[in-house]
Structures are given as structure tokens and as C-alpha cells.
Design a protein around this motif. Structure first.
Motif, PDB file in Angstrom:
ATOM      1  N   PHE A  93      17.750   0.033 -13.828  1.00  0.00           N
ATOM      2  CA  PHE A  93      18.481   1.017 -14.626  1.00  0.00           C
ATOM      3  C   PHE A  93      17.970   2.382 -14.189  1.00  0.00           C
ATOM      4  N   SER A  94      18.865   3.360 -14.090  1.00  0.00           N
ATOM      5  CA  SER A  94      18.456   4.580 -13.400  1.00  0.00           C
ATOM      6  C   SER A  94      19.161   5.824 -13.933  1.00  0.00           C
ATOM      7  N   PHE A  95      18.475   6.980 -13.791  1.00  0.00           N
ATOM      8  CA  PHE A  95      19.107   8.283 -14.025  1.00  0.00           C
ATOM      9  C   PHE A  95      18.349   9.338 -13.235  1.00  0.00           C
ATOM     10  N   THR A  96      19.017  10.460 -12.979  1.00  0.00           N
ATOM     11  CA  THR A  96      18.440  11.547 -12.187  1.00  0.00           C
ATOM     12  C   THR A  96      18.507  12.845 -12.981  1.00  0.00           C
ATOM     13  N   LEU A  97      17.438  13.631 -12.896  1.00  0.00           N
ATOM     14  CA  LEU A  97      17.392  14.960 -13.506  1.00  0.00           C
ATOM     15  C   LEU A  97      17.206  15.971 -12.385  1.00  0.00           C
ATOM     16  N   THR A  98      18.135  16.935 -12.287  1.00  0.00           N
ATOM     17  CA  THR A  98      18.118  17.917 -11.201  1.00  0.00           C
ATOM     18  C   THR A  98      18.065  19.334 -11.771  1.00  0.00           C
ATOM     19  N   PRO A  99      17.020  20.104 -11.451  1.00  0.00           N
ATOM     20  CA  PRO A  99      16.990  21.497 -11.923  1.00  0.00           C
ATOM     21  C   PRO A  99      17.975  22.350 -11.138  1.00  0.00           C
ATOM     22  N   ASN A 100      18.453  23.421 -11.745  1.00  0.00           N
ATOM     23  CA  ASN A 100      19.333  24.349 -11.052  1.00  0.00           C
ATOM     24  C   ASN A 100      18.569  25.066  -9.939  1.00  0.00           C
ATOM     25  N   ASN A 123       7.750 -11.563 -19.753  1.00  0.00           N
ATOM     26  CA  ASN A 123       8.758 -10.645 -19.222  1.00  0.00           C
ATOM     27  C   ASN A 123       8.344  -9.203 -19.470  1.00  0.00           C
ATOM     28  N   THR A 124       8.592  -8.342 -18.483  1.00  0.00           N
ATOM     29  CA  THR A 124       8.064  -6.986 -18.508  1.00  0.00           C
ATOM     30  C   THR A 124       9.113  -5.967 -18.077  1.00  0.00           C
ATOM     31  N   TRP A 125       8.830  -4.696 -18.409  1.00  0.00           N
ATOM     32  CA  TRP A 125       9.563  -3.562 -17.856  1.00  0.00           C
ATOM     33  C   TRP A 125       8.584  -2.730 -17.027  1.00  0.00           C
ATOM     34  N   ASN A 126       9.118  -2.050 -16.015  1.00  0.00           N
ATOM     35  CA  ASN A 126       8.327  -1.173 -15.157  1.00  0.00           C
ATOM     36  C   ASN A 126       9.109   0.105 -14.913  1.00  0.00           C
ATOM     37  N   VAL A 127       8.454   1.254 -15.042  1.00  0.00           N
ATOM     38  CA  VAL A 127       9.090   2.536 -14.751  1.00  0.00           C
ATOM     39  C   VAL A 127       8.501   3.093 -13.452  1.00  0.00           C
ATOM     40  N   ARG A 128       9.376   3.462 -12.535  1.00  0.00           N
ATOM     41  CA  ARG A 128       8.974   4.080 -11.275  1.00  0.00           C
ATOM     42  C   ARG A 128       9.848   5.307 -11.015  1.00  0.00           C
ATOM     43  N   SER A 129       9.472   6.130 -10.037  1.00  0.00           N
ATOM     44  CA  SER A 129      10.242   7.343  -9.766  1.00  0.00           C
ATOM     45  C   SER A 129      10.416   7.562  -8.266  1.00  0.00           C
ATOM     46  N   LEU A 131       9.526  10.139  -6.714  1.00  0.00           N
ATOM     47  CA  LEU A 131       8.472  10.976  -6.146  1.00  0.00           C
ATOM     48  C   LEU A 131       7.651  10.228  -5.110  1.00  0.00           C
ATOM     49  N   ASP A 132       7.478   8.915  -5.266  1.00  0.00           N
ATOM     50  CA  ASP A 132       6.774   8.117  -4.254  1.00  0.00           C
ATOM     51  C   ASP A 132       7.669   7.004  -3.718  1.00  0.00           C
ATOM     52  N   ASN A 133       8.984   7.266  -3.783  1.00  0.00           N
ATOM     53  CA  ASN A 133       9.979   6.308  -3.302  1.00  0.00           C
ATOM     54  C   ASN A 133       9.864   4.959  -4.014  1.00  0.00           C
ATOM     55  N   TYR A 134       9.564   5.014  -5.307  1.00  0.00           N
ATOM     56  CA  TYR A 134       9.549   3.832  -6.187  1.00  0.00           C
ATOM     57  C   TYR A 134       8.514   2.786  -5.743  1.00  0.00           C
ATOM     58  N   SER A 135       7.415   3.248  -5.161  1.00  0.00           N
ATOM     59  CA  SER A 135       6.433   2.311  -4.617  1.00  0.00           C
ATOM     60  C   SER A 135       5.372   1.882  -5.627  1.00  0.00           C
ATOM     61  N   SER A 136       5.217   2.616  -6.730  1.00  0.00           N
ATOM     62  CA  SER A 136       4.170   2.265  -7.697  1.00  0.00           C
ATOM     63  C   SER A 136       4.659   2.492  -9.121  1.00  0.00           C
ATOM     64  N   ASP A 137       4.052   1.781 -10.058  1.00  0.00           N
ATOM     65  CA  ASP A 137       4.424   1.906 -11.467  1.00  0.00           C
ATOM     66  C   ASP A 137       3.841   3.177 -12.083  1.00  0.00           C
ATOM     67  N   ILE A 138       4.667   3.879 -12.833  1.00  0.00           N
ATOM     68  CA  ILE A 138       4.169   4.940 -13.710  1.00  0.00           C
ATOM     69  C   ILE A 138       3.646   4.315 -14.992  1.00  0.00           C
ATOM     70  N   ILE A 162       8.309  20.421 -10.040  1.00  0.00           N
ATOM     71  CA  ILE A 162       9.013  19.541  -9.110  1.00  0.00           C
ATOM     72  C   ILE A 162      10.507  19.838  -9.122  1.00  0.00           C
ATOM     73  N   GLY A 163      11.168  19.360  -8.089  1.00  0.00           N
ATOM     74  CA  GLY A 163      12.623  19.467  -8.020  1.00  0.00           C
ATOM     75  C   GLY A 163      13.273  18.243  -8.632  1.00  0.00           C
ATOM     76  N   ALA A 164      14.373  17.807  -8.063  1.00  0.00           N
ATOM     77  CA  ALA A 164      15.116  16.668  -8.610  1.00  0.00           C
ATOM     78  C   ALA A 164      14.258  15.404  -8.595  1.00  0.00           C
ATOM     79  N   ILE A 165      14.415  14.588  -9.633  1.00  0.00           N
ATOM     80  CA  ILE A 165      13.667  13.342  -9.741  1.00  0.00           C
ATOM     81  C   ILE A 165      14.575  12.257 -10.307  1.00  0.00           C
ATOM     82  N   THR A 166      14.436  11.062  -9.770  1.00  0.00           N
ATOM     83  CA  THR A 166      15.168   9.904 -10.272  1.00  0.00           C
ATOM     84  C   THR A 166      14.180   8.898 -10.846  1.00  0.00           C
ATOM     85  N   PHE A 167      14.463   8.426 -12.044  1.00  0.00           N
ATOM     86  CA  PHE A 167      13.655   7.380 -12.665  1.00  0.00           C
ATOM     87  C   PHE A 167      14.412   6.059 -12.575  1.00  0.00           C
TER      88      PHE A 167
END
Length: 221
Positions: A93-100, A123-129, A131-138, A162-167
Motif C-alpha cells: 500500500f503506498s502514497f507519495t508526498l511531494t513539496p512544491n 502476521n506483520t506490517w512493515n513501513v519502508r520509504s 529514501l533508501d529504495n525500500y531496502s529497510s524497515d522504518i 527532504i524532497g518528495a518521498i513515497t511510503f
């Protein structure tokens, strides 16, 4: 004969300091946007827009990659999700936040409410971003059948200026055919302006007089 100092002078400074700290705390933890998924559900999109766009930044639609959309009102719901013990990087599941332009993000936290239809041990959830190309859990934790609201801390320097980020939110070891609900996905922080770049300084050199050379800057960085 000495004069007594007014009482308010003794307390004004601490009160003012406390008020400033309180206001600063409110600003630092301001809600930038929230996905509430309000209204009748439909597939493939479950009311995916942010409730209100923030000033100087834009949230994308909330999307799901993989799994199967399941129609439900006022929530984002999916079935046929990852049953493996490990993260499926192709399902999230995903969304992106982009500053002007000329703005940057300072993020504090990410919050969401979720639960599963069926209980499944581990069963688990994991959040990644991005910023590191989704390589590690936040952050990561267990999923239960009772609705729980979780807060993901984003106060590290990695999420400052930071600039634009996708979670992306991944789930694993889900019960086959059981649904997972996610709701009220909120992001907290601030959108800050980037300072203007000043013009190059100038000088009145060369000079042979004792007055010396004057260096002049045309703007404040």
C-alpha cells in the motif's frame, strides 16, 4: 524605602516561554494530511484521495499494488494478501508526498489504524520509504483482529529537509482470503521554504588607497 516588584514580572517570562514552547510543539507536529477513505467503497480505488491537500505540498492518491480490492465503506480494504513469512516487495500500500518548488519537508511521524479479519500468528506490517529504495524497515509490528492505531516515528535526520518521498506499507503472513483494513493514514510534520540563493557579492577592487576594498552582498542567504 524599596519598591515591591509587580507580581506579573515574576511569572511573565516562564509563562511566555511555556507558551512559545507549546506553540512550537503544535507546529512541529502539525498534521499535513490524512486519508480517511470516507464514503461508499468501490474497486479498484477505495476513496483514495487525501481529505485536504496541505499548503505548499501535494499528496498522491493512496494506492494498492498486489492483493485484491475488497469493497468496503469508509476504509481501504484488500484481500488475497501475502501469506508468506517474508515481505513481498511486489505487494504494498503506498502514497507519495511531494513539496512544491522551493520547499522541503520535515516529517515527524506517520500514523494509521488497521486490523485483520482473521487472526494469524506472526502476521506483520512493515513501513519502508523511497529514501533508501525500500531496502529497510522504518517500523514493523504485529497485526491483530482488533483495531489498533500505530505511530511511526520519523524524527530522525533522514526525514529532515527532504524532497518528495513515497511510503510503502507491506503485510506478510496473512490468512488466505482474509481481508486487511487500513484507515486514517495521517502524516505529521511541516513544509518549509528553501531560502533564496543570494546574488554573487561584488567589490570595489582594486584600490590603492588605505581605505581598503569593500565587499558587498546583495541579499541575505
Amino acid at each position: 524605602m524599596s519598591k515591591k516588584k509587580p507580581f506579573f514580572k515574576k511569572v511573565a517570562s516562564p509563562l511566555l516561554l511555556g507558551l512559545l514552547l507549546f506553540m512550537g510543539s503544535i507546529n512541529a507536529n502539525a498534521q499535513l494530511g490524512i486519508y480517511e477513505f470516507t464514503g461508499a467503497g468501490s474497486c479498484p480505488n477505495q476513496n483514495p484521495s487525501i481529505s485536504v491537500q496541505p499548503a505548499n505540498a501535494v499528496f498522491s492518491s493512496f494506492t494498492a499494488v498486489g492483493g485484491t480490492c475488497n469493497i468496503a465503506a469508509n476504509v481501504f480494504q484488500a484481500i488475497n494478501l501475502n501469506t508468506s513469512n517474508n515481505i513481498n516487495l511486489g505487494e504494498y500500500f503506498s502514497f507519495t508526498l511531494t513539496p512544491n518548488s522551493n520547499s522541503v519537508l520535515k516529517l515527524d511521524s506517520l500514523k494509521f489504524t488497521h486490523f485483520a479479519e482473521q487472526n494469524q500468528s506472526g502476521n506483520t506490517w512493515n513501513v519502508r520509504s523511497s529514501l533508501d529504495n525500500y531496502s529497510s524497515d522504518i517500523a514493523t509490528s504485529l497485526i491483530t483482529t482488533s483495531a489498533q492505531t500505530v505511530t511511526v516515528n520519523l524524527s530522525s535526520p533522514n526525514f529532515n529537509n527532504i524532497g518528495a518521498i513515497t511510503f510503502r506499507i507491506y503485510v506478510s503472513k496473512m490468512q488466505n482470503g482474509g481481508y486487511w483494513n487500513i484507515d486514517d493514514v495521517a502524516t505529521y510534520g511541516t513544509v518549509n521554504s528553501v531560502p533564496n540563493i543570494p546574488t554573487n557579492p561584488t567589490s570595489n577592487s582594486p584600490q590603492c588607497l588605505t581605505a581598503g576594498v569593500v565587499l558587498t552582498a546583495g541579499a541575505t542567504p
